[in-house]
Write a protein that holds these residues in place. Structure first.
Motif, PDB file in Angstrom:
ATOM      1  N   VAL A 205       0.840  -1.205   0.000  1.00  0.00           N
ATOM      2  CA  VAL A 205       0.000   0.000   0.000  1.00  0.00           C
ATOM      3  C   VAL A 205       0.869   1.247   0.000  1.00  0.00           C
ATOM      4  O   VAL A 205       0.614   2.217  -0.718  1.00  0.00           O
ATOM      5  N   GLU A 206       1.928   1.256   0.807  1.00  0.00           N
ATOM      6  CA  GLU A 206       2.793   2.421   0.896  1.00  0.00           C
ATOM      7  C   GLU A 206       3.522   2.676  -0.421  1.00  0.00           C
ATOM      8  O   GLU A 206       3.872   3.792  -0.739  1.00  0.00           O
TER       9      GLU A 206
ATOM     10  N   TRP B 238      -4.169  13.362  -0.219  1.00  0.00           N
ATOM     11  CA  TRP B 238      -3.466  13.005  -1.450  1.00  0.00           C
ATOM     12  C   TRP B 238      -2.200  13.843  -1.671  1.00  0.00           C
ATOM     13  O   TRP B 238      -1.419  13.533  -2.564  1.00  0.00           O
TER      14      TRP B 238
ATOM     15  N   THR C  44      -3.239   7.037   0.415  1.00  0.00           N
ATOM     16  CA  THR C  44      -3.747   6.100  -0.574  1.00  0.00           C
ATOM     17  C   THR C  44      -5.255   6.003  -0.416  1.00  0.00           C
ATOM     18  O   THR C  44      -5.855   6.657   0.451  1.00  0.00           O
ATOM     19  N   SER C  45      -5.868   5.158  -1.230  1.00  0.00           N
ATOM     20  CA  SER C  45      -7.316   4.970  -1.139  1.00  0.00           C
ATOM     21  C   SER C  45      -7.702   4.381   0.215  1.00  0.00           C
ATOM     22  O   SER C  45      -8.815   4.602   0.697  1.00  0.00           O
TER      23      SER C  45
ATOM     24  N   ALA D 237       2.246   2.229  -3.395  1.00  0.00           N
ATOM     25  CA  ALA D 237       1.281   2.402  -4.479  1.00  0.00           C
ATOM     26  C   ALA D 237       1.675   3.584  -5.367  1.00  0.00           C
ATOM     27  O   ALA D 237       2.315   4.538  -4.936  1.00  0.00           O
TER      28      ALA D 237
END
Length: 211
Positions: free
Chosen positions: A4-5, A202, A134-135, A7
């Motif tokens: 995730v980090e 973001w 992230t999302s 992405a």
């Protein structure tokens, strides 16, 4: 979590030279003063967002303490008065065999409020550190904003019982000072979440800037 980090960075409206209306969601070229549809002033980022978030969050945490220390409910039966805190009420429900209800009260009155405190503080600290989100972080914010209203279950139960059980000397139920404190804590936390500008999630620091 490591994936995730790492992405890929997201192309934001700000990076594309656009600005979105926080009220209706319509997008305009950056520099447009206000939304043509709803008249809301268009701002790329709310610069005072984090200050408001921390102020309301700390206020909510402060009043949450007396909400757990002082009685939530005062029950008088034949002249005898019994006071119950939130956690004490959960144990009373368990003693009476209402484990399902006790679990609902515990989750709504203890787990969810503390979880909201941690989640909002985590998002605010992450934005402050300059790390792009992230999302997953956006979904966390949306969850906190959505679930906030369900923390009022305890207050609703106390209000309904106080209205229904008023039999003078035989039996009466009245809200304790903790009910007010708990309601204020929920309200302050909801305002804190609503003050958070999710567009900040973001943002990444400029090239070469320290993180």
């Amino acid at each position: 979590m490591a994936n995730v980090e790492r992405a890929q960075p997201v192309l934001t409206a700000r990076a594309a030279g656009l600005v979105g209306c926080a009220e209706c969601g319509h997008v305009y070229p950056r520099g447009t003063p206000q939304c043509d549809l709803c008249g809301t002033p268009l701002v790329s980022r709310d610069k005072a967002s984090l200050q408001k978030v921390w102020a309301w969050l700390l206020a909510g945490m402060v009043v949450y303490i007396p909400a757990n220390v002082y009685p939530m409910l005062r029950t008088s039966t034949l002249g005898k008065t019994q006071e119950s805190t939130i956690v004490g009420g959960v144990f009373d429900l368990i003693d009476h065999g209402s484990i399902g209800v006790a679990l609902i009260v515990f989750v709504a009155s203890v787990v969810i409020p503390i979880g909201k405190f941690i989640a909002i503080a985590y998002l605010a600290l992450r934005v402050k550190s300059g790390k792009p989100g992230t999302s997953v972080h956006l979904h966390l914010y949306e969850l906190v904003e959505f679930i906030g209203r369900w923390s009022m279950i305890d207050v609703f139960v106390v209000a309904i019982l106080s209205a229904l059980v008023q039999l003078n000397f035989v039996a009466t139920i009245n809200p304790g000072i903790a009910a007010v404190s708990f309601a204020l804590s929920v309200a302050f936390t909801m305002i804190s979440a609503n003050s958070f500008d999710p567009r900040l999630i973001w943002d990444a620091p400029p090239e070469g800037a320290p993180v």
